[in-house]
Scaffold this active site. Structure first.
Site, PDB file in Angstrom:
ATOM      1  N   CYS A  62      19.796  -2.118  55.980  1.00 13.21           N
ATOM      2  CA  CYS A  62      18.579  -2.777  55.480  1.00 13.21           C
ATOM      3  C   CYS A  62      18.899  -4.057  54.726  1.00 13.21           C
ATOM      4  O   CYS A  62      18.043  -4.918  54.587  1.00 13.21           O
ATOM      5  CB  CYS A  62      17.777  -1.811  54.620  1.00 13.21           C
ATOM      6  N   ARG A  75      11.591  -7.509  59.797  1.00 13.88           N
ATOM      7  CA  ARG A  75      10.739  -7.218  58.639  1.00 13.88           C
ATOM      8  C   ARG A  75       9.438  -8.009  58.760  1.00 13.88           C
ATOM      9  O   ARG A  75       8.355  -7.490  58.503  1.00 13.88           O
ATOM     10  CB  ARG A  75      11.461  -7.590  57.331  1.00 13.88           C
ATOM     11  N   ASP A 105      23.431   2.378  53.466  1.00 11.86           N
ATOM     12  CA  ASP A 105      22.751   1.532  52.480  1.00 11.86           C
ATOM     13  C   ASP A 105      23.692   1.418  51.283  1.00 11.86           C
ATOM     14  O   ASP A 105      24.693   2.152  51.196  1.00 11.86           O
ATOM     15  CB  ASP A 105      21.408   2.195  52.085  1.00 11.86           C
ATOM     16  N   HIS A 158      11.203   3.498  51.072  1.00 11.57           N
ATOM     17  CA  HIS A 158      11.132   2.098  51.527  1.00 11.57           C
ATOM     18  C   HIS A 158      10.586   2.126  52.966  1.00 11.57           C
ATOM     19  O   HIS A 158      11.285   1.816  53.925  1.00 11.57           O
ATOM     20  CB  HIS A 158      12.528   1.478  51.476  1.00 11.57           C
ATOM     21  N   ARG A 166       6.473  -3.688  44.839  1.00 12.57           N
ATOM     22  CA  ARG A 166       7.832  -3.150  44.724  1.00 12.57           C
ATOM     23  C   ARG A 166       7.991  -2.700  43.272  1.00 12.57           C
ATOM     24  O   ARG A 166       7.895  -3.521  42.356  1.00 12.57           O
ATOM     25  CB  ARG A 166       8.858  -4.211  45.099  1.00 12.57           C
ATOM     26  N   GLN A 209      10.711  -0.743  55.601  1.00  8.73           N
ATOM     27  CA  GLN A 209      12.046  -0.999  56.154  1.00  8.73           C
ATOM     28  C   GLN A 209      12.327  -0.092  57.352  1.00  8.73           C
ATOM     29  O   GLN A 209      12.825  -0.553  58.382  1.00  8.73           O
ATOM     30  CB  GLN A 209      13.106  -0.788  55.068  1.00  8.73           C
TER      31      GLN A 209
HETATM   32  N1  NVA Z   1      18.418   1.483  48.209  1.00  5.48           N
HETATM   33  C1  NVA Z   1      18.332   0.071  47.922  1.00  5.48           C
HETATM   34  C2  NVA Z   1      17.570  -0.635  49.004  1.00  5.48           C
HETATM   35  C3  NVA Z   1      17.508  -2.132  48.837  1.00  5.48           C
HETATM   36  C4  NVA Z   1      16.650  -2.791  49.875  1.00  5.48           C
HETATM   37  C5  NVA Z   1      17.685  -0.146  46.563  1.00  5.48           C
HETATM   38  O1  NVA Z   1      16.703   0.554  46.249  1.00  5.48           O
HETATM   39  O2  NVA Z   1      18.148  -0.989  45.809  1.00  5.48           O
HETATM   40  N1   CP Z   2      15.965  -4.702  52.630  1.00  6.81           N
HETATM   41  C1   CP Z   2      15.251  -5.213  51.635  1.00  6.81           C
HETATM   42  O1   CP Z   2      14.205  -4.691  51.263  1.00  6.81           O
HETATM   43  O2   CP Z   2      15.733  -6.374  51.124  1.00  6.81           O
HETATM   44  P1   CP Z   2      15.236  -7.135  49.802  1.00  6.81           P
HETATM   45  O3   CP Z   2      15.631  -6.256  48.633  1.00  6.81           O
HETATM   46  O4   CP Z   2      15.972  -8.426  49.815  1.00  6.81           O
HETATM   47  O5   CP Z   2      13.762  -7.311  49.869  1.00  6.81           O
END
Ligand code: NVA
Ligand code: CP
Length: 307
Positions: A262, A290, A222, A129, A102, A132
């Site tokens: 998500c 997930r 989101d 992502h 990540r 997801q």
């Molecule tokens: N768009 C959000 C998704 C979190 C799972 C982010 O990147 O923070």
């Molecule tokens: N949806 C998602 O990726 O959640 P986290 O940021 O908690 O991993």
């Protein structure tokens, strides 16, 4: 060897193979039959951003597959003190069997993959992502959505880009409503529309959430402030006024439409408390999935090495 960096890199068939594998592994796990598909394998999990779901689902997932997960926060490893991504990749990939990352820029993930000896999975970047939306597709199937008409309301972000790729590859209808100035990345849109030409996916863009949601059978959104955008919070709150998924907006969708998020969700910003709680079963099945979807992806990637 294959990496899982973006859905752009997979055929429709390959995406469906991973989903089918996830369904099989989920039903085995539900029967407490934890088949050791990845016995003694180590998954390195590098996090440069926070996580609840991604961390817990990958760590639990690899354990249930007979392996072990290594949680590597950039706060603790030398990457966070400036060791280059390519060196990190060359070290870690000599010791583990698969890596999930990540991070911020997609190019950082690609850099890691370029130097990695083992398959690399995108656990979220600023651009995509993909694990997801694979999960979201699995969830849609479980809730009986055969011909998806998906309405995405909100920020043109990593989730939106991933929906674009999923719809383009699988050939379903996707309607995106974003405020002016918060549209999807033009390059990703162009790529998705090119892919959609082959699959027949119907993809539309606009600024009106009502137009997007009317007659849809999946509504999703989101956060308006993704990780790394905390400084923009105030201006974003103003720009997204009117983009909340609330009872009125949901009433425009098909009667049995599902709502996906998500997570984490910010109540009474992108989704109302009432809609969130009304659709909690879908949302938390999605969260659980997930675990299952990613086991499908990991096992599929592992199987590609032997080919
Ligand atoms: N768009 C959000 C998704 C979190 C799972 C982010 O990147 O923070
Ligand atoms: N949806 C998602 O990726 O959640 P986290 O940021 O908690 O991993």
């Amino acid at each position: 060897m294959r990496h899982f960096l973006s859905l752009k890199d997979f055929t429709k068939n390959e995406i469906l193979e991973m989903i089918t594998l996830a369904q099989k592994i989920k039903s085995e796990a539900k029967a407490k039959n934890f088949v050791p598909y990845m016995e003694k394998q180590t998954l390195g999990m590098i996090f440069e951003k926070s996580s609840t779901r991604t961390r817990v689902s990958f760590e639990t997932g690899i354990y249930q597959l007979g392996g072990i997960g290594l949680f590597l926060s950039s706060n603790d490893i030398q990457l966070g003190r400036g060791e280059p991504m390519k060196d990190t990749a060359r070290v870690i990939s000599r010791m583990v069997d698969m890596v999930m990352i990540r991070t911020f820029e997609q190019s950082q993930l690609e850099e890691f993959a370029k130097y990695s000896k083992v398959p690399v999975i995108n656990g979220l970047t600023d651009s995509f992502h993909p694990v997801q939306v694979m999960t979201d597709y699995l969830t849609m199937l479980e809730f009986g959505i055969q011909n998806p008409i998906v309405a995405y309301v909100g920020d043109g972000n990593n989730m939106t880009h991933s929906w674009l790729m999923l719809a383009a590859k699988l050939g379903f209808e996707l309607r995106i409503a974003t405020p002016k100035g918060y549209e999807c990345d033009k390059k990703i849109v162009a790529e998705a529309l090119q892919i959609a030409k082959e699959s027949g996916a119907k993809i539309s863009f606009g600024t009106d959430p009502k137009t997007a949601v009317e007659g849809s059978n999946v509504v999703t959104t989101d956060t308006w402030v993704s990780m790394g955008q905390e400084d923009e919070k105030e201006e974003r709150m103003k720009a997204f006024d009117g983009y909340i998924v609330d009872e009125y907006l949901m009433s425009l969708a098909q009667k049995d439409a599902i709502f996906l998020h998500c997570l984490p969700a910010y109540r009474d910003y992108e989704v109302s408390e009432v809609i969130f709680e009304k659709h909690a079963d879908e949302i938390f099945t999605e969260a659980e999935n997930r675990l299952h979807a990613q086991k499908g992806i990991m096992v599929w990637l592992d199987q590609q090495r032997d080919k």
